[in-house]
Design a protein around this motif. Structure first.
Motif, PDB file in Angstrom:
ATOM      1  N   SER A   1      15.353  17.347   8.906  1.00  0.00           N
ATOM      2  CA  SER A   1      16.058  18.245   7.993  1.00  0.00           C
ATOM      3  C   SER A   1      16.031  17.735   6.554  1.00  0.00           C
ATOM      4  O   SER A   1      16.650  18.328   5.677  1.00  0.00           O
ATOM      5  CB  SER A   1      17.498  18.437   8.458  1.00  0.00           C
ATOM      6  N   HIS A   2      15.323  16.644   6.338  1.00  0.00           N
ATOM      7  CA  HIS A   2      15.139  16.114   4.985  1.00  0.00           C
ATOM      8  C   HIS A   2      16.448  15.740   4.292  1.00  0.00           C
ATOM      9  O   HIS A   2      16.579  15.858   3.084  1.00  0.00           O
ATOM     10  CB  HIS A   2      14.343  17.097   4.105  1.00  0.00           C
TER      11      HIS A   2
ATOM     12  N   PRO B   1      12.436   8.704  -4.876  1.00  0.00           N
ATOM     13  CA  PRO B   1      13.534   9.432  -5.511  1.00  0.00           C
ATOM     14  C   PRO B   1      13.968   8.725  -6.796  1.00  0.00           C
ATOM     15  O   PRO B   1      13.940   7.493  -6.860  1.00  0.00           O
ATOM     16  CB  PRO B   1      14.649   9.382  -4.476  1.00  0.00           C
ATOM     17  N   LYS B   2      14.322   9.517  -7.788  1.00  0.00           N
ATOM     18  CA  LYS B   2      14.779   8.922  -9.043  1.00  0.00           C
ATOM     19  C   LYS B   2      16.302   8.934  -9.055  1.00  0.00           C
ATOM     20  O   LYS B   2      16.921   9.970  -9.242  1.00  0.00           O
ATOM     21  CB  LYS B   2      14.239   9.743 -10.226  1.00  0.00           C
TER      22      LYS B   2
ATOM     23  N   ARG C   1      26.993  15.460   0.422  1.00  0.00           N
ATOM     24  CA  ARG C   1      27.447  16.825   0.619  1.00  0.00           C
ATOM     25  C   ARG C   1      27.976  17.310  -0.721  1.00  0.00           C
ATOM     26  O   ARG C   1      28.571  16.545  -1.457  1.00  0.00           O
ATOM     27  CB  ARG C   1      28.550  16.867   1.662  1.00  0.00           C
ATOM     28  N   ILE C   2      27.695  18.539  -1.011  1.00  0.00           N
ATOM     29  CA  ILE C   2      28.201  19.106  -2.259  1.00  0.00           C
ATOM     30  C   ILE C   2      29.305  20.080  -1.876  1.00  0.00           C
ATOM     31  O   ILE C   2      29.161  20.831  -0.918  1.00  0.00           O
ATOM     32  CB  ILE C   2      27.064  19.860  -3.002  1.00  0.00           C
TER      33      ILE C   2
ATOM     34  N   GLN D   1      20.178  20.452  12.186  1.00  0.00           N
ATOM     35  CA  GLN D   1      19.313  19.873  11.167  1.00  0.00           C
ATOM     36  C   GLN D   1      18.945  20.886  10.090  1.00  0.00           C
ATOM     37  O   GLN D   1      18.374  20.530   9.079  1.00  0.00           O
ATOM     38  CB  GLN D   1      18.047  19.303  11.815  1.00  0.00           C
TER      39      GLN D   1
ATOM     40  N   ARG E   1      21.207  22.611   8.641  1.00  0.00           N
ATOM     41  CA  ARG E   1      22.439  22.731   7.890  1.00  0.00           C
ATOM     42  C   ARG E   1      22.184  22.713   6.377  1.00  0.00           C
ATOM     43  O   ARG E   1      21.403  21.921   5.865  1.00  0.00           O
ATOM     44  CB  ARG E   1      23.336  21.561   8.267  1.00  0.00           C
TER      45      ARG E   1
ATOM     46  N   ARG F   1      20.584  24.697   4.658  1.00  0.00           N
ATOM     47  CA  ARG F   1      19.323  25.314   4.260  1.00  0.00           C
ATOM     48  C   ARG F   1      19.485  26.804   4.024  1.00  0.00           C
ATOM     49  O   ARG F   1      20.134  27.492   4.812  1.00  0.00           O
ATOM     50  CB  ARG F   1      18.285  25.147   5.377  1.00  0.00           C
TER      51      ARG F   1
ATOM     52  N   ARG G   1      28.220  24.321   4.629  1.00  0.00           N
ATOM     53  CA  ARG G   1      26.997  24.645   3.900  1.00  0.00           C
ATOM     54  C   ARG G   1      26.535  23.607   2.894  1.00  0.00           C
ATOM     55  O   ARG G   1      25.363  23.504   2.600  1.00  0.00           O
ATOM     56  CB  ARG G   1      27.204  25.931   3.115  1.00  0.00           C
ATOM     57  N   GLY G   2      27.510  22.865   2.360  1.00  0.00           N
ATOM     58  CA  GLY G   2      27.167  22.053   1.190  1.00  0.00           C
ATOM     59  C   GLY G   2      26.340  20.808   1.455  1.00  0.00           C
ATOM     60  O   GLY G   2      26.664  19.744   0.976  1.00  0.00           O
ATOM     61  N   GLN G   3      25.286  20.936   2.225  1.00  0.00           N
ATOM     62  CA  GLN G   3      24.449  19.757   2.455  1.00  0.00           C
ATOM     63  C   GLN G   3      23.045  19.966   1.912  1.00  0.00           C
ATOM     64  O   GLN G   3      22.186  20.517   2.578  1.00  0.00           O
ATOM     65  CB  GLN G   3      24.388  19.422   3.948  1.00  0.00           C
ATOM     66  N   PRO G   4      22.801  19.546   0.682  1.00  0.00           N
ATOM     67  CA  PRO G   4      21.448  19.685   0.135  1.00  0.00           C
ATOM     68  C   PRO G   4      20.509  18.666   0.756  1.00  0.00           C
ATOM     69  O   PRO G   4      20.951  17.699   1.377  1.00  0.00           O
ATOM     70  CB  PRO G   4      21.635  19.406  -1.354  1.00  0.00           C
ATOM     71  N   SER G   5      19.215  18.872   0.593  1.00  0.00           N
ATOM     72  CA  SER G   5      18.245  17.915   1.117  1.00  0.00           C
ATOM     73  C   SER G   5      17.872  16.913   0.017  1.00  0.00           C
ATOM     74  O   SER G   5      18.155  17.124  -1.154  1.00  0.00           O
ATOM     75  CB  SER G   5      17.007  18.644   1.612  1.00  0.00           C
ATOM     76  N   LEU G   6      17.226  15.841   0.430  1.00  0.00           N
ATOM     77  CA  LEU G   6      16.894  14.756  -0.507  1.00  0.00           C
ATOM     78  C   LEU G   6      15.910  15.188  -1.593  1.00  0.00           C
ATOM     79  O   LEU G   6      15.880  14.599  -2.665  1.00  0.00           O
ATOM     80  CB  LEU G   6      16.296  13.582   0.260  1.00  0.00           C
ATOM     81  N   GLU G   7      15.123  16.215  -1.296  1.00  0.00           N
ATOM     82  CA  GLU G   7      14.127  16.673  -2.269  1.00  0.00           C
ATOM     83  C   GLU G   7      14.755  16.930  -3.633  1.00  0.00           C
ATOM     84  O   GLU G   7      14.108  16.829  -4.661  1.00  0.00           O
ATOM     85  CB  GLU G   7      13.440  17.954  -1.796  1.00  0.00           C
ATOM     86  N   LYS G   8      16.025  17.269  -3.589  1.00  0.00           N
ATOM     87  CA  LYS G   8      16.739  17.540  -4.831  1.00  0.00           C
ATOM     88  C   LYS G   8      16.641  16.359  -5.802  1.00  0.00           C
ATOM     89  O   LYS G   8      16.711  16.535  -7.012  1.00  0.00           O
ATOM     90  CB  LYS G   8      18.205  17.817  -4.470  1.00  0.00           C
ATOM     91  N   TRP G   9      16.479  15.164  -5.266  1.00  0.00           N
ATOM     92  CA  TRP G   9      16.452  13.975  -6.132  1.00  0.00           C
ATOM     93  C   TRP G   9      15.073  13.365  -6.287  1.00  0.00           C
ATOM     94  O   TRP G   9      14.918  12.328  -6.884  1.00  0.00           O
ATOM     95  CB  TRP G   9      17.445  12.927  -5.618  1.00  0.00           C
ATOM     96  N   PHE G  10      14.073  14.001  -5.686  1.00  0.00           N
ATOM     97  CA  PHE G  10      12.718  13.489  -5.856  1.00  0.00           C
ATOM     98  C   PHE G  10      12.206  13.880  -7.230  1.00  0.00           C
ATOM     99  O   PHE G  10      12.326  15.017  -7.639  1.00  0.00           O
ATOM    100  CB  PHE G  10      11.782  14.040  -4.771  1.00  0.00           C
ATOM    101  N   GLY G  11      11.636  12.923  -7.921  1.00  0.00           N
ATOM    102  CA  GLY G  11      11.205  13.185  -9.285  1.00  0.00           C
ATOM    103  C   GLY G  11       9.975  14.056  -9.370  1.00  0.00           C
ATOM    104  O   GLY G  11       9.278  14.265  -8.442  1.00  0.00           O
TER     105      GLY G  11
END
Lengths: 251, 342
Positions: free
Chosen positions: A43-44, A126-127, A247-248, B18, B20, B22, B332-342
């Motif tokens: 689920s990344h 990741p940055k 979690r946001i 998993q 979650r 999304r 719902r509020g579970q973002p994935s790590l991609e959010k922080w990939f540069g």
């Protein structure tokens, strides 16, 4: 050729045990310098970043970089059969496309598992600008998570100049664990700026439950940033790093 | 039916948990047809309210959606608009299949062949305009967004992902991949313990994730070539070439490079529509950037009025569904790590 021998099988077992709850299949890259593996859970939300240098082994024979795809659950089953003090040898059986695991203790036992076809994931770095870091006894984190689990699905981590605060809150009640300066379990604390974020407990406990409670975990934290947990492997020669997205708050 | 790529793409089983957090763009028509097909009484009869109106689609949409919303999935339903001209024949064929199945169903019922009746009934289900409007009304009460596609829903769903408004498309069909959806989720609405059709056997169904990038890499083809493979096998817009399955199609496309070269070979006369026109449908899809994706609060009173008062649903079961929607909102509020990939 790939053939590496380590003094105690429990080192490998612990590492696999900490990964197996998050990822099913892993591509281990054996290079002349050491072993590396990096993968995200399906689920990344979490990332596993593992490094064990050649120096952590009593014998290390890797001629050229080789990627070996492993089903972690199957490997963990095999590792569970070894005794903690057994010497462990990992070997590539190229002909039959298998990995051999030899435990040498009271007797010599050899098990093997088929290699799987798996792509070596190219993951960007990741940055992250963490603003606080702490070194904490694993047992304390494990306790904090178990307390929080009673209350809900999420747990808040906070690092301030006062120390570490692990807390959870829901209509089922509250849980709080404090670790202040001077507490033995807090080995180091460095806070540039207050750092706080909330995480899913299940992921955190999957990452930490196989750790030895006497391990020192390095926590890196920021405001609403992913948490980074570093576990020392083989007396700190290697490391197992986890990154978990926060979690946001629901909008 | 969609394009039959199942044999050559790698699927990864995941737990509902998993997914979650999304945002998943769901092919609404595909879901409604699925509900009409599987949500039935034992003899194959659809669920109906006391006035005889069909409610299988509403039951499916409400309870199944509540299921994955509870797990933290954020669905956005995408409804089909005007189908491409070339789909007309498929639409007519499907209509004929359904009409025939309806006849067989009536016959089987009359002769007391219950299991067979159910089988035919499942093929006879038809989603009409009214059902679509009811589904949209219900989604509104549930606080869930839906998007009207100008053309094919799957194309619009892919567009949502490309614009960063969704993480994956959900459909049982593989067409989303041809429309360029970077991520496809299957089995979303049927996750859980499910009865095998025609048998008294239950199996566990879990969602499958298919990543377009992985598919292309593993097959060693480009997006255009994947579309060409689809055209050779057959899509909703063309019949495909007789005797060519996924594996043969892959081989051909890799050898020849593209459908443009393939039509120059002896295979040309085997296409009854222009493959290049089909190609355009996938590669230059009819989509719009005019949509809004926003999750609101569910409206328990509205849901009860609509489902219980108008359509005779059981109030206690509906309440359970409402509770699930509320629970999901918290998750719902579970973002994935991609959010922080540069």
């Amino acid at each position: 050729m790939v053939s590496v021998r380590m003094e105690e099988s429990k080192v490998w077992k612990t590492c696999i045990g900490m990964m197996v709850n998050l990822i099913e299949e892993a591509a281990f890259k054996f290079t002349p310098d050491g072993i590396k593996m990096k993968a995200m859970d399906p689920s990344h939300i979490a990332l596993v970043d593992f490094e064990l240098p050649a120096t952590a082994f009593v014998e290390y024979k890797v001629k050229q970089p080789t990627v070996l795809g492993i089903n972690l659950l199957e490997m963990y089953k095999i590792m569970s059969r070894g005794k903690a003090e057994d010497e462990l040898t990992l070997e590539l059986d190229e002909e039959r496309n298998r990995m051999g695991l030899t435990f040498k203790g009271a007797s010599t036992r050899r098990l093997s598992l088929p290699l799987i076809d798996i792509r070596e994931a190219e993951l960007p770095e990741p940055k992250l600008q963490f603003t606080a870091t702490a070194e904490v006894l694993a047992g304390v984190i494990q306790d904090g998570l178990k307390d929080a689990e009673i209350v809900g699905d999420n747990v808040r981590f906070e690092l301030s100049n006062d120390g570490l605060l692990i807390s959870a809150e829901s209509d089922k009640g509250t849980a709080e664990l404090k670790l202040g300066k001077g507490d033995k379990a807090l080995a180091k604390l460095n806070v540039k700026q207050l750092a706080r974020a909330m995480f899913n407990i299940k992921y955190l406990s999957d990452m930490t439950k196989a750790a030895s409670s006497s391990d020192i975990i390095t926590i890196n934290l920021g405001m609403e940033l992913p948490i980074q947990l570093d576990f020392p492997v083989a007396d700190g020669k290697g490391r197992l790093r986890f990154l978990l997205a926060p979690r946001i708050e629901a909008e | 039916m969609g394009v039959q790529l199942g044999d050559i793409v790698t699927k990864q089983k995941v737990e509902l948990e998993q997914l979650r957090g999304r945002v998943i763009a769901i092919d609404a028509m595909n879901s409604l047809y699925q509900f009409l097909s599987i949500i039935r009484q034992r003899d194959g009869e659809l669920l109906r309210d006391s006035k005889g109106r069909i409610t299988s689609h509403l039951s499916g949409l409400f309870y199944r959606t509540a299921n994955f919303v509870e797990a933290g999935v954020r669905p956005v339903y995408v409804f089909d608009g005007e189908p491409p001209r070339l789909k007309q024949r498929t639409v007519e064929q499907r209509r004929a299949v359904r009409a025939e199945a309806a006849e067989e169903w009536a016959k089987a019922l009359k002769e007391g062949r219950v299991e067979e009746a159910r089988k035919f009934a499942q093929r006879a289900g038809r989603v009409n305009e009214q059902m679509i409007r009811q589904a949209q009304t219900l989604l509104g009460h549930m606080g869930l967004p839906w998007v009207q596609a100008p053309g094919e829903g799957e194309a619009q769903a892919a567009h949502l992902i490309q614009r960063g408004d969704a993480w994956a498309a959900a459909s049982q069909d593989f067409d989303s991949l041809l429309f360029g959806a970077p991520m496809l989720v299957r089995n979303l609405a049927i996750t859980g313990r499910r009865k095998l059709p025609g048998k008294d056997v239950y199996i566990m169904v879990s969602p499958e994730v298919i990543e377009l990038k992985v598919v292309l890499e593993e097959l060693g083809v480009t997006q255009e070539q994947l579309v060409d493979i689809g055209i050779l096998i057959g899509t909703d817009y063309n019949e495909g070439v007789k005797g060519i399955g996924p594996k043969k199609a892959l081989e051909l496309v890799k050898k020849q490079g593209s459908i443009k070269e393939i039509v120059r070979t002896e295979l040309e006369e085997k296409f009854e529509v222009d493959p290049l026109e089909v190609r355009e449908i996938f590669l230059k899809p009819n989509v719009t950037a005019e949509y809004e994706v926003k999750w609101g609060e569910s409206d328990p009173e509205g849901i009860k009025r609509f489902l219980c008062d108008v359509h005779d649903f059981s109030e206690s079961r509906v309440q359970t569904g409402i509770d699930r929607l509320t629970k999901g909102r918290e998750k719902r509020g579970q973002p994935s790590l991609e959010k922080w990939f540069g």
